[in-house]
Each structure stands twice: as structure tokens, then as C-alpha cells.
Design a protein around this motif. Sequence first.
Motif, PDB file in Angstrom:
ATOM      1  N   ARG A   1       0.841  -1.198   0.000  1.00 52.48           N
ATOM      2  CA  ARG A   1       0.000   0.000   0.000  1.00 52.48           C
ATOM      3  C   ARG A   1       0.876   1.248   0.000  1.00 52.48           C
ATOM      4  O   ARG A   1       1.793   1.387   0.810  1.00 52.48           O
ATOM      5  N   LEU A   2       0.576   2.176  -0.918  1.00 50.96           N
ATOM      6  CA  LEU A   2       1.341   3.426  -1.031  1.00 50.96           C
ATOM      7  C   LEU A   2       0.823   4.433   0.003  1.00 50.96           C
ATOM      8  O   LEU A   2      -0.280   4.284   0.525  1.00 50.96           O
ATOM      9  N   PRO A   3       1.619   5.468   0.292  1.00 50.41           N
ATOM     10  CA  PRO A   3       1.136   6.497   1.234  1.00 50.41           C
ATOM     11  C   PRO A   3      -0.198   7.101   0.809  1.00 50.41           C
ATOM     12  O   PRO A   3      -0.976   7.550   1.641  1.00 50.41           O
ATOM     13  N   SER A   4      -0.487   7.085  -0.484  1.00 46.55           N
ATOM     14  CA  SER A   4      -1.757   7.636  -0.958  1.00 46.55           C
ATOM     15  C   SER A   4      -2.924   6.743  -0.576  1.00 46.55           C
ATOM     16  O   SER A   4      -4.082   7.141  -0.720  1.00 46.55           O
ATOM     17  N   GLY A   5      -2.653   5.501  -0.105  1.00 52.31           N
ATOM     18  CA  GLY A   5      -3.723   4.581   0.235  1.00 52.31           C
ATOM     19  C   GLY A   5      -3.985   3.572  -0.878  1.00 52.31           C
ATOM     20  O   GLY A   5      -4.642   2.567  -0.670  1.00 52.31           O
ATOM     21  N   LYS A   6      -3.460   3.865  -2.077  1.00 52.40           N
ATOM     22  CA  LYS A   6      -3.691   2.961  -3.205  1.00 52.40           C
ATOM     23  C   LYS A   6      -2.644   1.846  -3.195  1.00 52.40           C
ATOM     24  O   LYS A   6      -1.531   2.044  -2.715  1.00 52.40           O
ATOM     25  N   PRO A   7      -2.989   0.673  -3.775  1.00 56.53           N
ATOM     26  CA  PRO A   7      -1.980  -0.384  -3.859  1.00 56.53           C
ATOM     27  C   PRO A   7      -0.960  -0.081  -4.951  1.00 56.53           C
ATOM     28  O   PRO A   7      -1.285   0.567  -5.952  1.00 56.53           O
ATOM     29  N   LEU A   8       0.253  -0.561  -4.733  1.00 57.54           N
ATOM     30  CA  LEU A   8       1.296  -0.400  -5.742  1.00 57.54           C
ATOM     31  C   LEU A   8       1.042  -1.411  -6.842  1.00 57.54           C
ATOM     32  O   LEU A   8       0.928  -2.617  -6.581  1.00 57.54           O
ATOM     33  N   THR A   9       0.916  -0.927  -8.074  1.00 57.18           N
ATOM     34  CA  THR A   9       0.675  -1.852  -9.188  1.00 57.18           C
ATOM     35  C   THR A   9       1.807  -1.814 -10.199  1.00 57.18           C
ATOM     36  O   THR A   9       1.914  -2.697 -11.038  1.00 57.18           O
ATOM     37  N   THR A  10       2.636  -0.774 -10.135  1.00 61.44           N
ATOM     38  CA  THR A  10       3.712  -0.662 -11.125  1.00 61.44           C
ATOM     39  C   THR A  10       5.038  -1.019 -10.467  1.00 61.44           C
ATOM     40  O   THR A  10       5.522  -0.312  -9.583  1.00 61.44           O
ATOM     41  N   TYR A  11       5.597  -2.138 -10.908  1.00 61.08           N
ATOM     42  CA  TYR A  11       6.887  -2.598 -10.384  1.00 61.08           C
ATOM     43  C   TYR A  11       7.921  -2.506 -11.487  1.00 61.08           C
ATOM     44  O   TYR A  11       7.584  -2.542 -12.678  1.00 61.08           O
ATOM     45  N   ARG A  12       9.161  -2.394 -11.076  1.00 63.35           N
ATOM     46  CA  ARG A  12      10.245  -2.455 -12.069  1.00 63.35           C
ATOM     47  C   ARG A  12      10.233  -3.846 -12.688  1.00 63.35           C
ATOM     48  O   ARG A  12      10.167  -4.849 -11.971  1.00 63.35           O
ATOM     49  N   MET A  13      10.325  -3.889 -13.978  1.00 66.30           N
ATOM     50  CA  MET A  13      10.290  -5.179 -14.676  1.00 66.30           C
ATOM     51  C   MET A  13      11.516  -5.281 -15.569  1.00 66.30           C
ATOM     52  O   MET A  13      12.325  -4.368 -15.637  1.00 66.30           O
ATOM     53  N   GLY A  14      11.594  -6.371 -16.276  1.00 62.12           N
ATOM     54  CA  GLY A  14      12.691  -6.553 -17.222  1.00 62.12           C
ATOM     55  C   GLY A  14      13.722  -7.510 -16.671  1.00 62.12           C
ATOM     56  O   GLY A  14      13.461  -8.265 -15.722  1.00 62.12           O
ATOM     57  N   SER A  15      14.930  -7.448 -17.242  1.00 70.56           N
ATOM     58  CA  SER A  15      15.969  -8.388 -16.846  1.00 70.56           C
ATOM     59  C   SER A  15      16.660  -7.886 -15.591  1.00 70.56           C
ATOM     60  O   SER A  15      16.468  -6.754 -15.168  1.00 70.56           O
ATOM     61  N   GLY A  16      17.459  -8.755 -14.991  1.00 72.21           N
ATOM     62  CA  GLY A  16      18.224  -8.356 -13.816  1.00 72.21           C
ATOM     63  C   GLY A  16      17.461  -8.635 -12.542  1.00 72.21           C
ATOM     64  O   GLY A  16      16.247  -8.868 -12.555  1.00 72.21           O
ATOM     65  N   PRO A  17      18.173  -8.634 -11.430  1.00 70.46           N
ATOM     66  CA  PRO A  17      17.545  -8.981 -10.157  1.00 70.46           C
ATOM     67  C   PRO A  17      16.795  -7.823  -9.496  1.00 70.46           C
ATOM     68  O   PRO A  17      16.047  -8.046  -8.546  1.00 70.46           O
ATOM     69  N   HIS A  18      17.010  -6.581  -9.993  1.00 68.95           N
ATOM     70  CA  HIS A  18      16.402  -5.430  -9.317  1.00 68.95           C
ATOM     71  C   HIS A  18      15.012  -5.178  -9.862  1.00 68.95           C
ATOM     72  O   HIS A  18      14.713  -4.118 -10.403  1.00 68.95           O
ATOM     73  N   THR A  19      14.158  -6.169  -9.749  1.00 69.52           N
ATOM     74  CA  THR A  19      12.811  -6.067 -10.320  1.00 69.52           C
ATOM     75  C   THR A  19      11.798  -6.707  -9.376  1.00 69.52           C
ATOM     76  O   THR A  19      12.162  -7.503  -8.499  1.00 69.52           O
ATOM     77  N   GLY A  20      10.548  -6.362  -9.579  1.00 73.97           N
ATOM     78  CA  GLY A  20       9.440  -7.023  -8.900  1.00 73.97           C
ATOM     79  C   GLY A  20       9.550  -7.021  -7.391  1.00 73.97           C
ATOM     80  O   GLY A  20       9.904  -6.013  -6.770  1.00 73.97           O
ATOM     81  N   VAL A  21       9.242  -8.186  -6.826  1.00 73.60           N
ATOM     82  CA  VAL A  21       9.235  -8.326  -5.366  1.00 73.60           C
ATOM     83  C   VAL A  21      10.065  -9.542  -4.989  1.00 73.60           C
ATOM     84  O   VAL A  21       9.908 -10.612  -5.570  1.00 73.60           O
TER      85      VAL A  21
END
Lengths: 296, 577
Positions: free
Chosen positions: A72-92
Motif C-alpha cells: 500500500r502506497l502512502p496515498s492509500g492505493k496499492p502499488l501496481t507498477t513494479y520495475r520489470m525486465g531483466s536483472g535482479p532489481h525487479t518485482g518483489v
Amino acid sequence: MRRFDLKIHLPAWGASVAAACAAVAVTGCGAGGGGTVSVPKVAPARVFALAGFEPAAPVAPHHPVTVSFAVRLPSGKPLTTYRMGSGPHTGVHLIIVRDDLAYIIHEHPPVGPAGFLRQTVTFPAPGPYHVLVDVYPQLAGVLPNFQLTQTIHVSGPYRPQPLPRFNADQVVDGYHFAMQGRPSLHAIQAQFMHVEVTDSSGRPVTFTPWFGALAHAIFFQQGSLAYFHTHICAPDALNCGSLPGVRASAITGRSSSPGKLTIGTLLPAPGTWRLFLQMKAGGRVVTAPFTIKVAP
Amino acid sequence: MSRRGRIAIVLAALAALFALPSAASAHAYLIRTVPAASGVLNGPPPNVQLTYDEAVEPRFAIISVTDAAGRQEATGPAHRSPANPDTLVVPLRPHLPEGWYLIYWRAISVDGHPVQGAFTYAVGPDPGPAPQFKVPSVSATATKANLLIARWVMFLSVMAAIGLFVLRVLIARPLVRRVRGTSLRNVSVAFVVASVVGLIAIPVYLDFTTANDSLRSVFDLSALVPLFRVTAFGRAIVDLELCFALFCVAGWIAVWVDRPERERRSVAELAATTGALLSAAAVLIVPGAAGHPGQTSPRGLVMGFDWLHLAAGSVWLGGLIGLLLIWTGLPAGRRVDGLATVVPRFSNVALGSVIVLAATGIGETLEHMPLVDALWGTGFGVAILVKAGLLCVAIVLASGNLLRSKPALAAARGRADAGEPAARLLRGLMSGEVAIVAGVVFAAALLSSLAPPPPAYALRSSALAQVGPGRVAKTVVRNGYVLRVLVSPNKAAAPDSFALRLTRHGQPVRGANITLTFNHTEMQMPQQEYQLREIRPGVYSRAAPALVMVGKWALSFQITPTGGQPFTALILDQANG
């Protein structure tokens, strides 16, 4: 006689001055001894949080359990946009350790509709588990990654295991992990550790890329459960190396020949840390744990 | 001594006066914090240390340290660091858990103005993502209604007392001798009343302002009185009270011993009058020395303007009130003769006062205004405009008296009936003038509670674009280069990222040397400068907690392309909390 113009008025203003002085004196005495400074009240901040986290109640060991939540973001909305693509610095990255650091579960749940994440895990033994959600959001003005935590209780008698002493050689599932020398690490210093991995027949292991990296080195501090996560990248791996703003990626390990892992570390605090070194070979993820002392 | 020699001495003295060095800065500002703003610590800090550019008073300072839930973590009041008098230290609860903390601070500058700010830090190693803190209200300024009214009453009574005294002993005195059966008792009584009100209003104002600054109740005198002389501003107000008390005592004696029916004054009266006038002169120096004039360069000139301005205003205001009282006190049969004696004498003084008021007002405005549009673009400027507008109305009324009432009264001398309409007109216009001048003094009370715009305000005129609040993505063209400016999230008291994409003929410009300078255009604050790093070809970036306060910031990019001419591009950015 106008010489003493003011004479008749002197008592009048004299009386008013006296009255004013008296008023000041009275209020002064009345309020004496108080004197508190009124510090402004600060309203609670709007925070990032795990929303709808399940399981909320204790679960049984050895049975598959679905862990689910949204960020949940500070705005109260859920986070829907995650970093995607190659590499380990993505998603959850969902990393679960028992509080005594005897067990680790490391998963990458897919992002579902409305930002909901779901992962089935099986807890190996009773006890409290520290759930760490390492989030890589695609948001302007927010750090490239951040962590949120939760606790899951697995029912049954919890017998914390003391951490074993440092042992340079670990054999897991037939793979031999050999730490080259005893690492002498210091807090807040970028340093490297070298590990050689051979299979049961003594041949250097060819690592299969797994979640954007050849190997993952996950560190937890004993007691505080402070967390540090770094990756070992192939020389030509895309987006595996350092990512501005991600503290753990400031130093990146390399693996340029089979069986050899160079782990970059930058541990934030002195103490006893547990390193879970994870690599994938032969279609299986293998985790080798090491106990490491970090000097101030 | 020769005439030329005397002129040379006067000029030298004036030059020395104007060359007085200006104080370094108007308001206290924060120059260093421990922990660092927006920083992540690897363990909990024992305390919070804020270092200012001057020794701010800890008893007037608050440092609040709260976690994301709003819980107060400071365990005591701020105190001065034994190692550095400019540093305030506040102790924290031991073993603060991991997470983000908001530090909100408020301090009182040596000149009496409250300053405040907020920043965050995190206890790590894993503090989690920075939450969105709500920074406490920023309304705690010197312009609260009770302060403003107390200030106004103080100005009004002090100025009226001085003006009434001048009218009584210097301007209207011949009335009693020249017109039989008249007296100046009304003026004397009004002078005493005004001086008593002033003597009470000054400490009341000091009490209000000290209570406001130290965040205490105005009735908490046992705590407030020891704080009266702690700031330079408080000491100035105490000085004002002492000087004013001296003036009152000398003035009362002068009025008491004066026999206006005799032309010659007694030695005692001359001594008392001289003493009163000297103390009045001292009284009128204090507000300028304690306020902005004392901190605006060239200090001697601006303080001189301020003194003349106050003196002229006092003579005008007190004179008008006194003249109205004389009007009421005169018996109907002698009214025209009495007014025909006093009004011309006062008119000359009043005309001089108004000219001095206008001239010094314009002079001070020019000194304070970095840019013409600051007159309508800042609260300070608007207050000046209101004050000047009211003054113009008062001058129109005064000129009515000067051109109509005064000649008519002079012509009607000895004929009470003929002069009556002129006397009525005089009273009407003067009543209006008094009301308007009281309004002018209110505007002055407001004006002197506001901070004048800083020199960086002038940067606004060279801005290529105005951006914000909120995220910024703006393209501007300068010297044939296309600049894409990105600021995210463009929030005050938060780490912001500043990026510049520099292209020329559609091609990224690589290897340029780019410095980004930050100036707050509404408050006097230190300038900050950051070097941008080229993170991608032609894209230069830097993350910094540079927007330390809400407001309009001048973001000045100093760009030196390799082998090209250096140039500057300035963007005006509104940052909100």
C-alpha cells in the motif's frame, strides 16, 4: 491659576499606573510555577505498508501455506507498477527467515491484478518467521527499492538453534562450497569474499542464471535481523550490477569462470551475520549458509 | 573654524555613519544537522544536533523528533551544546527502532523573528521507505493578531506622546500668551495619557512577543520575565521602555514647570525639555536598531532614514491629535484667533514632516526592494503599498488644510464668525487625517513584523520559466541549447532529484560542466550549490535535500559545455510540503 495644570490629574494617572502594576503583579503571582512550552503535535505520517497480509493467524508447519499481500502506497492505493525486465532489481523479493536464522525461504511472487501478490510456501519447523518484502517499484521520486516486514508464527514448540561457528566448507545437496580463507569483514566497508563451488565429482559448477543473477548472497544480522542482499553477476549480465539508490548494489560480485563466485559485501553494522549463498545448478536452487563475524 | 572646515567635518561624520558595517544576515539559518537531513543511519543516534549561523536561544527553541506515527521521541527540551554555542542539542529516547523520523525545529533569530524548518532522517540499516510526513503548521510568525495590535498600540502611544510633547512645548506654547483665556491643558493631559499608555503598552508587547516566541502563555510571567532580555530584540524593547520612561519623566517635569504665559522659559524647564527631546530621539532610534533597518546595508543610512521617518511621523501624529484637542478646548469666541495662532506654526512643521516621511519612506523602500515587482509580489511590498496609499490620502487631506483652512483662518483673525466655517473644515479634515495616520501606523506595525524580501528575490526577473508545485518536467531554450529540466518529487524538506537533459541540434551535449545553485527567493537563506553528474549521455543529475523550505526557489543552472561559452539558465520553482 494655570500654573499647576496637571496637579488635579496627577492622582488620576498615578492611580492608573498603580492599577496596571497591581494587575501585572496579580497575574504574575497567579501564573507562577507554570511555564510549559507548547510543542506542536505532529500528525501521523502516511506510510508505505503491507496491506491485507495473510496469514494473519498462526499456521502449521510442513503444510503449504499461501502468503498474500499488496504493497500500500502512502496515498492509500496499492502499488501496481513494479520495475520489470531483466536483472535482479525487479518485482518483489519475498524472503522469509526464522528468527534464529536457521531457515530461509526466498521467492519472487508474480504481481497479480490490482497489485496483489501471492506465494505458496511450506514452513519447515515451528517458530516465529521474519517476512521481508523487498520491493522494486516503478515510481517517480521513490527510492528504487525498499523493504517492508511482517511476522508469521508457525505453531508448535519453538526451539531456537544457536548459530554454528564459521565453517569455510559447506556441503549442501552434494555441492561443495569452499570459502577462500576466513573473511575479515568490517562494517560499512566494501569488501569481497571468494567462494568456489564444485559438484559431487569435484568439477566446478556451471551456474544457471536465476532471477537475473548467477547467485544471490542474502545476509541477516543475528538478533536485529538487519538485511543486506547482493548479487553475483555474469560479466555480460544486463541490469545486474549497481543501480543508483539501491544501497546493496553499490558493490556487485562477479563470476567470470565456472565454479568461482566473488561476493561483494557492504554490511551496515558490526556483529554476527548469517550469509545465505544461493545458486542454481542442475535445475535446483541450492542454499549454503555461512556464519560471518563483522568487525566495527 | 572656517565654513569649509565645518562642512568637511560634517561630511566626514556622515560618511562614517553611512559606512557602518551591516549585520551579516537578518535571520538565523540552519547550517548543519546531526543526523544529516534525509540520511540513513546504521544505528539510533543519542541526540539531534542543529547548528545555526548564530547563537540561537535554547529557551526559545523547540526541536520535535517524531516517528511515523507522530510519537514524540525527544526526551527533554533543547539545550546549548557545551562545545559550540551555535549548536542546539535535544536528547532522544535510547534505542530508537528502525524507521524514519521527522525533525521539526523552530527558533528565534537574534532579531526576534521566528524561523523554522523540518527534515527527516532514518534509523537503519533497514528503515524502509520514507513515509510522507505532515510537517506541523508554519503559521507561528510575528504577525499574529494580538502581537500586531500590541505593536500598533505601542507605536501609536509612543509616537503620539512624543508628538504631543513637541506640540505642547515647542509649537503651541505661544497660544496661551497671544490669545487670552486659552490653555494647553488638554494637550498636557493627552501627553500624560499617551505616555502612560506607552509605558504600559511596551512591556505588554514584550510579554506578548516573548510568550509567542517561547510558546508559553502570556500570563506565565514567572517564566517570561527572565526571558525578556535574552534576545537582542527583547533587550531592544527593554531599552525602548527605559528610554521612553526617561522621556516621560523629563517631559512631565517640563510640562509641569512650564509657564506658557511667560515668553521666556525657566532654566529648569529648558533643562527638562532638552532632556525629554534627547530621550525622545533615543526612543526613536531603538525600533530601527532592533528591526530590519539595523540589518540592511548601508546600515547608517537606513537607520538614519528610519529615525527621521519615525520622528516626522511622531510630530505629525501627535501634532494632529493635539491640535484637535486645542480646537475642542478653545472657547467659541476665541477659537478662530487661537487656531489662527497655532495652525500656521503647526502647518509648517507638518509640511516638513510629511516631506521627510515620504522621502525617507521611499528611501527605505528602495533599500529593501530588490525588484519593483516585489512591491506587489510579497507581503512586505503590499504592506508598503498600503502604507504609501494611506499616506497619500492623508497628504490630500493635509493639503486641504494647508490651501483652504489655513489662509481662511489667517484672513478671519479677530472675526470669530467669519472664521467659523474654516475652523469646522479644519476639524473635519484633521479628524480624517488622525484616523488615516493611525491606519498608516498599523500598516507600519505590520510592515515591521514582516521580513523584507531577500536579495535573491531579484533573481526572479531573469527566470526562463516558472514551475511547480509538484513534479517538474519543463523544456527551455537558452543560447541555442535545449534544456529539459526534471525535478522529482519537488517537495520541500525531502530528498529531491534534479536532472537536466541538455541537447543542441537534437544531439545530447556530453561532457558539460553543470552546477546547480539554489536560492530561496522569499527568505534570507544561505545559497546552496551542487555539481551535477552526467548519468547518461547529455543527462546530468543530482539528488539532494536542497529545497529545505516551502516556497519559491531560484534554480540556477551554470552550464559550461566543453569548448562552448558558459551560460546560465534560471528556473523559478515552487516547492510545497
